[in-house]
Design an enzyme around this catalytic site. Structure first.
Site, PDB file in Angstrom:
ATOM      1  N   ASP A  50       6.595   0.261   4.353  1.00 38.38           N
ATOM      2  CA  ASP A  50       6.008  -1.050   4.036  1.00 38.38           C
ATOM      3  C   ASP A  50       5.624  -1.111   2.550  1.00 38.38           C
ATOM      4  O   ASP A  50       5.425  -2.204   2.010  1.00 38.38           O
ATOM      5  CB  ASP A  50       4.811  -1.391   4.940  1.00 38.38           C
ATOM      6  N   HIS A  82      -3.019   7.386   4.429  1.00 37.68           N
ATOM      7  CA  HIS A  82      -2.675   7.437   5.827  1.00 37.68           C
ATOM      8  C   HIS A  82      -1.673   8.551   6.198  1.00 37.68           C
ATOM      9  O   HIS A  82      -1.608   8.990   7.329  1.00 37.68           O
ATOM     10  CB  HIS A  82      -2.106   6.057   6.150  1.00 37.68           C
ATOM     11  N   HIS A 141       4.459  -1.445  14.007  1.00 37.03           N
ATOM     12  CA  HIS A 141       4.694  -0.283  14.874  1.00 37.03           C
ATOM     13  C   HIS A 141       3.716  -0.189  16.060  1.00 37.03           C
ATOM     14  O   HIS A 141       3.008   0.791  16.271  1.00 37.03           O
ATOM     15  CB  HIS A 141       4.856   1.027  14.111  1.00 37.03           C
ATOM     16  N   GLU A 174       5.307   5.415   3.057  1.00 39.21           N
ATOM     17  CA  GLU A 174       5.661   4.586   4.222  1.00 39.21           C
ATOM     18  C   GLU A 174       6.392   3.323   3.747  1.00 39.21           C
ATOM     19  O   GLU A 174       6.045   2.731   2.721  1.00 39.21           O
ATOM     20  CB  GLU A 174       4.418   4.245   5.061  1.00 39.21           C
ATOM     21  N   ASP A 182      -3.354   2.143   1.625  1.00 39.80           N
ATOM     22  CA  ASP A 182      -3.725   1.686   2.978  1.00 39.80           C
ATOM     23  C   ASP A 182      -5.238   1.601   3.197  1.00 39.80           C
ATOM     24  O   ASP A 182      -5.705   0.776   4.000  1.00 39.80           O
ATOM     25  CB  ASP A 182      -3.147   2.653   4.024  1.00 39.80           C
ATOM     26  N   HIS A 212      -2.812  -3.842   1.763  1.00 37.13           N
ATOM     27  CA  HIS A 212      -2.667  -4.882   2.800  1.00 37.13           C
ATOM     28  C   HIS A 212      -3.884  -5.817   2.747  1.00 37.13           C
ATOM     29  O   HIS A 212      -5.024  -5.351   2.627  1.00 37.13           O
ATOM     30  CB  HIS A 212      -2.642  -4.276   4.207  1.00 37.13           C
ATOM     31  N   HIS A 254       2.206   5.746  -1.742  1.00 36.73           N
ATOM     32  CA  HIS A 254       2.405   6.090  -0.323  1.00 36.73           C
ATOM     33  C   HIS A 254       3.859   5.809   0.044  1.00 36.73           C
ATOM     34  O   HIS A 254       4.394   4.744  -0.274  1.00 36.73           O
ATOM     35  CB  HIS A 254       1.443   5.221   0.494  1.00 36.73           C
ATOM     36  N   TYR A 282      -7.816  -2.646  11.694  1.00 43.74           N
ATOM     37  CA  TYR A 282      -6.913  -1.815  10.893  1.00 43.74           C
ATOM     38  C   TYR A 282      -7.366  -0.351  10.936  1.00 43.74           C
ATOM     39  O   TYR A 282      -6.576   0.558  11.179  1.00 43.74           O
ATOM     40  CB  TYR A 282      -6.910  -2.335   9.449  1.00 43.74           C
TER      41      TYR A 282
HETATM   42 FE1  FEO Z   1       0.825   3.776   5.857  1.00 43.54          FE
HETATM   43 FE2  FEO Z   1       0.740   0.452   4.878  1.00 43.54          FE
HETATM   44  O1  FEO Z   1       1.499   2.131   5.261  1.00 43.54           O
END
Ligand code: FEO
Length: 392
Positions: free
Chosen positions: A82, A144, A24, A80, A163, A222, A78, A191
């Site tokens: 991903d 996040h 993004h 989101e 995250d 991640h 989370h 990041y």
């Molecule tokens: Fe806030 Fe890796 O997603």
């Protein structure tokens, strides 16, 4: 596709996104990973999933350890996509599994997928026995998203903070001691600067909450897993979340006919003559997400634009929109530019910098057409004054 054993009966079963180059708007030249973790206990538990297009990769890894049908709990730390993107495909296979999430997580999942799975909402501090292990949950809103939470396994001394502490980094290695620490710190900084920066206060609260927990491994969602450098990355998060900077400078500018660039280089000369470490970022040649990494630890930010059509250059406007949202605080700012007539760019930049509450000890400089030798000498002197100011 293998599962990687990270602790007894705990496996990394995530997906590696080798070809990801844009997350993004954040440029990810080293790709990324979406880390899912499988805990094999009486109630087999999966922590987070992967982006939807890596579902088969995750499933294949899970299958090397257990039959996916034996999964009882899927923890969604989370919402989101991903991390939740593979939930629909996974829960089609295991419709009786229970999704463990926060209150906001439950609402967010429903909004994303329009499907009411078996869900158990957990409060911050709540515990869940899965057999030999008891997992607990710490809500970390805005690190996040509002729904974000950490799962903690006391028995494994293992933290799953989603995250937080992540890096966009695709590698075949899984642990921090298998790669050069400099690369990991660079990617963790980038990041933080592009994902977590606006939420410093919430990060500090989250760190306080985690302080009470005993762990020797941090398994984010991640990048690599921290096991040899946990203390270092926590120390960095403390530094970044309090907007603590070093006496370094970053000069960010665009130029039309070279005048603003001449001013930028004169400032550079002044700062360098005082021994300040400076990073120079022409906005046509540097991605905004890389520039944010430089701002993360720099006390002084110098912003330059010529005036085009009664305003700043679009590249500068685009960067400042991004900067404003990420909200770096406690910086010293200096603004410069050039113009033919009008000269509004400098004033526009000033407004944004004022909105961020930065200290501006020196007045902006706006030069008509081409800077003279004397103008450049003055800019060098400004660089010297600013160097002394940030070092004091
Ligand atoms: Fe806030 Fe890796 O997603």
């Amino acid at each position: 596709m293998e599962a990687i054993n990270i602790k007894p009966d705990v496996y990394w079963v995530g997906g590696i996104d080798w070809n990801l180059r844009n997350f993004h708007g954040y440029q990810t030249p080293r790709g990324s990973t979406y880390n899912s973790y499988l805990i094999v206990d009486e109630k087999i538990t999966l922590i987070d999933t992967v982006k939807h297009y890596l579902f088969e990769e995750m499933l294949e890894r899970i299958k090397t350890v257990i039959d996916p049908k034996d999964i009882s709990y899927v923890i969604s730390n989370h919402v989101e996509m991903d991390h939740s993107g593979s939930l629909p495909q996974l829960l089609n296979l295991i419709p009786d599994a229970t999704v463990i999430t926060s209150t906001r997580g439950e609402k967010g999942l429903l909004k994303h997928y329009n499907h009411q799975w078996n869900t158990k909402v957990v409060k911050s501090g709540e515990k869940l026995s899965i057999g030999k292990r008891t997992l607990s949950f710490v809500h970390i809103p805005m690190v996040h998203w509002p729904d974000s939470m950490v799962t903690y396994s006391k028995n494994d001394r293992l933290l799953f903070p989603n995250d937080a502490f992540g890096q966009h980094l695709a590698t075949s290695e899984r642990f921090d001691d298998q790669l050069p620490l400099g690369i990991l710190q660079e990617e963790a900084a980038k990041y933080y600067a592009n994902i977590v920066f606006p939420f410093g206060g919430q990060v500090q609260k989250a760190l306080e909450g985690l302080n009470a927990l005993d762990f020797d491994m941090i398994a984010p969602s991640h990048g690599i897993i921290w096991r040899s450098h946990c203390d270092e990355v926590i120390k960095l998060y403390k530094k970044w979340s309090t907007n603590t900077t070093d006496p370094k400078a970053v000069i960010i500018y665009d130029t039309m006919w070279g005048s603003t660039q001449k001013l930028a280089f004169a400032l550079l000369e002044g700062l360098r003559s005082e021994g300040i470490s400076v990073s120079v970022k022409h906005l046509q040649n540097n991605h905004i997400s890389d520039i944010m990494k430089d701002i993360l630890e720099s006390k002084l930010v110098l912003l330059g634009s010529p005036t085009l059509n009664n305003g700043m250059l679009p590249t500068v406007g685009s960067f400042l929109t991004y900067l404003k949202g990420l909200k770096p605080l406690n910086r010293v700012g200096f603004i410069f530019g050039s113009f033919g007539w009008g000269g509004q760019a400098v004033g526009e930049i000033e407004k944004i910098v004022e909105g961020l509450g930065w200290d501006r000890p020196l007045s902006s400089v706006n030069i008509n057409y081409i800077p003279s030798e004397n103008d450049l000498k003055k800019m060098k002197d400004i660089g010297i004054q600013l160097a002394k100011y940030i070092r004091k």
